[in-house]
Design a protein around this motif. Structure first.
Motif, PDB file in Angstrom:
ATOM      1  N   THR A 183      -6.417  13.811   4.869  1.00 24.26           N
ATOM      2  CA  THR A 183      -5.022  14.420   5.279  1.00 24.26           C
ATOM      3  C   THR A 183      -4.132  13.637   5.105  1.00 24.26           C
ATOM      4  O   THR A 183      -4.346  12.422   5.134  1.00 24.26           O
ATOM      5  N   ARG A 184      -2.831  14.116   4.997  1.00 25.49           N
ATOM      6  CA  ARG A 184      -1.690  13.324   4.801  1.00 25.49           C
ATOM      7  C   ARG A 184      -1.422  12.630   6.236  1.00 25.49           C
ATOM      8  O   ARG A 184      -0.957  11.505   6.287  1.00 25.49           O
ATOM      9  N   ARG A 185      -1.498  13.055   7.279  1.00 24.56           N
ATOM     10  CA  ARG A 185      -1.432  12.372   8.640  1.00 24.56           C
ATOM     11  C   ARG A 185      -2.439  11.099   8.654  1.00 24.56           C
ATOM     12  O   ARG A 185      -2.002  10.340   9.361  1.00 24.56           O
ATOM     13  N   ALA A 186      -3.789  11.591   8.463  1.00 26.12           N
ATOM     14  CA  ALA A 186      -4.575  10.425   8.423  1.00 26.12           C
ATOM     15  C   ALA A 186      -4.378   9.263   7.275  1.00 26.12           C
ATOM     16  O   ALA A 186      -4.301   7.925   7.585  1.00 26.12           O
ATOM     17  N   ALA A 187      -3.628   9.734   6.226  1.00 26.79           N
ATOM     18  CA  ALA A 187      -3.419   8.826   5.354  1.00 26.79           C
ATOM     19  C   ALA A 187      -2.082   7.794   5.995  1.00 26.79           C
ATOM     20  O   ALA A 187      -2.103   6.574   5.684  1.00 26.79           O
ATOM     21  N   THR A 188      -1.211   8.463   6.441  1.00 25.72           N
ATOM     22  CA  THR A 188       0.031   7.758   7.066  1.00 25.72           C
ATOM     23  C   THR A 188      -0.450   6.735   8.264  1.00 25.72           C
ATOM     24  O   THR A 188      -0.170   5.523   8.280  1.00 25.72           O
TER      25      THR A 188
ATOM     26  N   GLY B 293      10.006   5.480  -8.886  1.00 27.85           N
ATOM     27  CA  GLY B 293      10.005   7.040  -8.494  1.00 27.85           C
ATOM     28  C   GLY B 293       9.263   7.982  -9.554  1.00 27.85           C
ATOM     29  O   GLY B 293       8.814   8.964  -9.379  1.00 27.85           O
ATOM     30  N   ALA B 294       9.690   7.476 -10.859  1.00 30.61           N
ATOM     31  CA  ALA B 294       9.591   8.317 -11.926  1.00 30.61           C
ATOM     32  C   ALA B 294       8.183   8.065 -12.394  1.00 30.61           C
ATOM     33  O   ALA B 294       7.310   9.207 -12.770  1.00 30.61           O
ATOM     34  N   HIS B 295       7.346   7.042 -11.696  1.00 31.34           N
ATOM     35  CA  HIS B 295       5.896   6.847 -11.895  1.00 31.34           C
ATOM     36  C   HIS B 295       4.933   7.487 -10.589  1.00 31.34           C
ATOM     37  O   HIS B 295       4.100   7.921 -11.102  1.00 31.34           O
ATOM     38  N   ALA B 296       5.745   7.317  -9.384  1.00 30.03           N
ATOM     39  CA  ALA B 296       5.034   7.755  -8.414  1.00 30.03           C
ATOM     40  C   ALA B 296       5.207   9.119  -7.757  1.00 30.03           C
ATOM     41  O   ALA B 296       4.318   9.756  -7.224  1.00 30.03           O
ATOM     42  N   GLY B 297       6.692   9.649  -8.300  1.00 32.52           N
ATOM     43  CA  GLY B 297       6.649  11.287  -7.784  1.00 32.52           C
ATOM     44  C   GLY B 297       7.205  11.283  -6.732  1.00 32.52           C
ATOM     45  O   GLY B 297       7.051  10.497  -5.782  1.00 32.52           O
TER      46      GLY B 297
ATOM     47  N   VAL C 291       0.809  -1.207   0.048  1.00 26.11           N
ATOM     48  CA  VAL C 291       0.010  -0.040   0.026  1.00 26.11           C
ATOM     49  C   VAL C 291       1.006   1.243   0.008  1.00 26.11           C
ATOM     50  O   VAL C 291       1.993   1.089   0.781  1.00 26.11           O
ATOM     51  N   PHE C 292       0.329   2.286  -0.821  1.00 22.34           N
ATOM     52  CA  PHE C 292       1.356   3.474  -0.660  1.00 22.34           C
ATOM     53  C   PHE C 292       0.527   4.815  -0.814  1.00 22.34           C
ATOM     54  O   PHE C 292      -0.722   4.608  -1.339  1.00 22.34           O
ATOM     55  N   LEU C 293       1.187   5.872  -0.695  1.00 21.83           N
ATOM     56  CA  LEU C 293       0.785   7.301  -0.946  1.00 21.83           C
ATOM     57  C   LEU C 293       1.612   8.039  -1.972  1.00 21.83           C
ATOM     58  O   LEU C 293       2.661   7.714  -1.979  1.00 21.83           O
ATOM     59  N   VAL C 294       0.893   8.717  -2.711  1.00 22.62           N
ATOM     60  CA  VAL C 294       1.427   9.731  -3.545  1.00 22.62           C
ATOM     61  C   VAL C 294       1.007  11.163  -3.372  1.00 22.62           C
ATOM     62  O   VAL C 294      -0.052  11.331  -2.865  1.00 22.62           O
ATOM     63  N   ASP C 295       2.165  12.318  -3.565  1.00 19.86           N
ATOM     64  CA  ASP C 295       1.457  13.451  -3.601  1.00 19.86           C
ATOM     65  C   ASP C 295       0.792  13.878  -4.737  1.00 19.86           C
ATOM     66  O   ASP C 295      -0.165  14.849  -4.695  1.00 19.86           O
ATOM     67  N   SER C 296       1.015  13.232  -5.733  1.00 20.19           N
ATOM     68  CA  SER C 296      -0.093  13.663  -6.860  1.00 20.19           C
ATOM     69  C   SER C 296      -0.246  12.282  -7.692  1.00 20.19           C
ATOM     70  O   SER C 296       0.818  11.638  -8.039  1.00 20.19           O
TER      71      SER C 296
ATOM     72  N   HIS D   1      10.529   5.376   0.265  1.00 17.04           N
ATOM     73  CA  HIS D   1      10.165   6.584  -0.089  1.00 17.04           C
ATOM     74  C   HIS D   1      10.664   7.333  -1.331  1.00 17.04           C
ATOM     75  O   HIS D   1      11.500   6.684  -1.594  1.00 17.04           O
ATOM     76  N   LEU D   2      10.142   8.424  -1.565  1.00 19.72           N
ATOM     77  CA  LEU D   2      10.902   9.205  -2.581  1.00 19.72           C
ATOM     78  C   LEU D   2      11.104  10.504  -2.200  1.00 19.72           C
ATOM     79  O   LEU D   2       9.897  11.491  -2.210  1.00 19.72           O
ATOM     80  N   GLY D   3      12.152  10.897  -1.716  1.00 19.70           N
ATOM     81  CA  GLY D   3      12.751  12.264  -1.126  1.00 19.70           C
ATOM     82  C   GLY D   3      11.954  12.658   0.320  1.00 19.70           C
ATOM     83  O   GLY D   3      11.969  13.995   0.598  1.00 19.70           O
ATOM     84  N   VAL D   4      11.360  11.733   0.984  1.00 23.34           N
ATOM     85  CA  VAL D   4      10.973  12.142   2.416  1.00 23.34           C
ATOM     86  C   VAL D   4      11.494  10.858   3.233  1.00 23.34           C
ATOM     87  O   VAL D   4      10.755  10.220   3.789  1.00 23.34           O
ATOM     88  N   PRO D   5      12.740  10.990   3.470  1.00 19.77           N
ATOM     89  CA  PRO D   5      13.266  10.110   4.465  1.00 19.77           C
ATOM     90  C   PRO D   5      12.969  10.239   5.785  1.00 19.77           C
ATOM     91  O   PRO D   5      12.790   9.247   6.646  1.00 19.77           O
ATOM     92  N   GLU D   6      12.414  11.415   6.249  1.00 16.32           N
ATOM     93  CA  GLU D   6      12.164  11.429   7.821  1.00 16.32           C
ATOM     94  C   GLU D   6      10.533  10.980   7.822  1.00 16.32           C
ATOM     95  O   GLU D   6      10.313  10.188   8.853  1.00 16.32           O
TER      96      GLU D   6
END
Length: 292
Positions: A208-213, A268-272, A161-166, A236-241
């Protein structure tokens, strides 16, 4: 695993997102996919990193991807024969997302040793866990049929399962239908996506992002509770924290140590940028339990 390479060798592709610590004499051989921009292309893990992909996308560059060539697979098979391999079991990302498994199978027909090409019907460390368990099975001396069955068993057990910003990147790349992408965007929600039957589907929507996480954690823990020995991974892509926080929560709740890696450059090219994923797989059981 022993230092001597086993008779059955396992091959996978770079979208398995294997951690660097997985490399040893009996580890899966990784064939890289490519990230493409115009007339240029780069082998992921060799010529381009996930961080560079994130930077290019953020700068407005549109990237595509391509599968390895038949010649690349043929070269891998030749090298394995020279290294003493007597059979090859290849386990690759979902055929619904890429033609990689078809190319691998075609090249395998012309190899000097038997080659099986398995469509894992999944990707990322769901694929990675299957390849690693298959390699472990091979190192224990099992035959190719048992190694292949183990790969299928672990892949089929996985949840991703995963989340993307766009959703635009997945839509443009044809990995998510336009209606599904429009629905997620129009409602102003955070869609939770899942790999199901080899494809990508919208599983749930939260505000929200928090709820999604939090929902990612909930879904992962629900699956892990059913596992004898859960394998956990966070990408992750670009969000190590955010990935580290998610892994800490999963580890504290399960007692298992999640694998944490950037998503592969091709994925990452597909997820962003901003993508965050969780994988759970059943690593319990033994090769003899696999259904042939």
């Amino acid at each position: 695993m022993p230092n001597e390479a086993p008779a059955v060798r396992v091959v996978t592709d770079s979208t398995a997102c294997l951690p660097a610590a997985a490399a040893d004499a009996g580890a899966p051989v990784v064939v890289p996919l490519r990230v493409v921009s115009g007339e240029e292309s780069w082998r992921e893990g060799v010529d381009i990193t996930p961080e560079e992909v994130a930077a290019r996308i953020t700068a407005g560059e549109r990237l595509s991807t391509s599968q390895p060539s038949p010649a690349e697979f043929a070269g891998v098979y030749r090298d394995l024969v020279a290294d003493g391999a007597q059979a090859v079991v290849g386990v690759y990302l979902s055929g619904a997302l890429s033609g990689t498994v078809e190319v691998a199978a075609s090249a395998g027909h012309r190899a000097m040793i038997p080659v099986q090409a398995i469509d894992s019907r999944t990707v990322a460390m769901a694929l990675g866990f299957a390849a690693l368990e298959a390699a472990r099975c091979a190192a224990e001396g099992h035959d190719a049929a048992t190694v292949a069955a183990r790969a299928r068993q672990v892949a089929a057990s996985s949840t991703t399962v995963f989340l993307v910003d766009s959703l635009d990147h997945l839509r443009r790349g044809g990995r998510l239908s336009a209606p599904a992408a429009a629905l997620g965007t129009a409602l102003g929600v955070r869609p939770i996506l899942a790999v199901r039957d080899g494809g990508i589907e919208m599983a749930q929507r939260v505000r929200t992002r928090r709820a999604a996480t939090d929902r990612l954690v909930e879904l992962a823990l629900r699956r892990a509770e059913t596992c004898e020995r859960p394998g956990l991974a966070v990408h992750h892509l670009g969000v190590p924290e955010r990935a580290a926080e998610l892994a800490e929560r999963l580890g504290a709740a399960t007692g298992a140590e999640p694998v944490v890696t950037p998503v592969s450059a091709v994925l990452g090219a597909h997820a962003g940028p901003g993508a965050l994923a969780v994988v759970v797989a059943e690593l319990g059981g033994r090769p003899r339990d696999a259904v042939r």
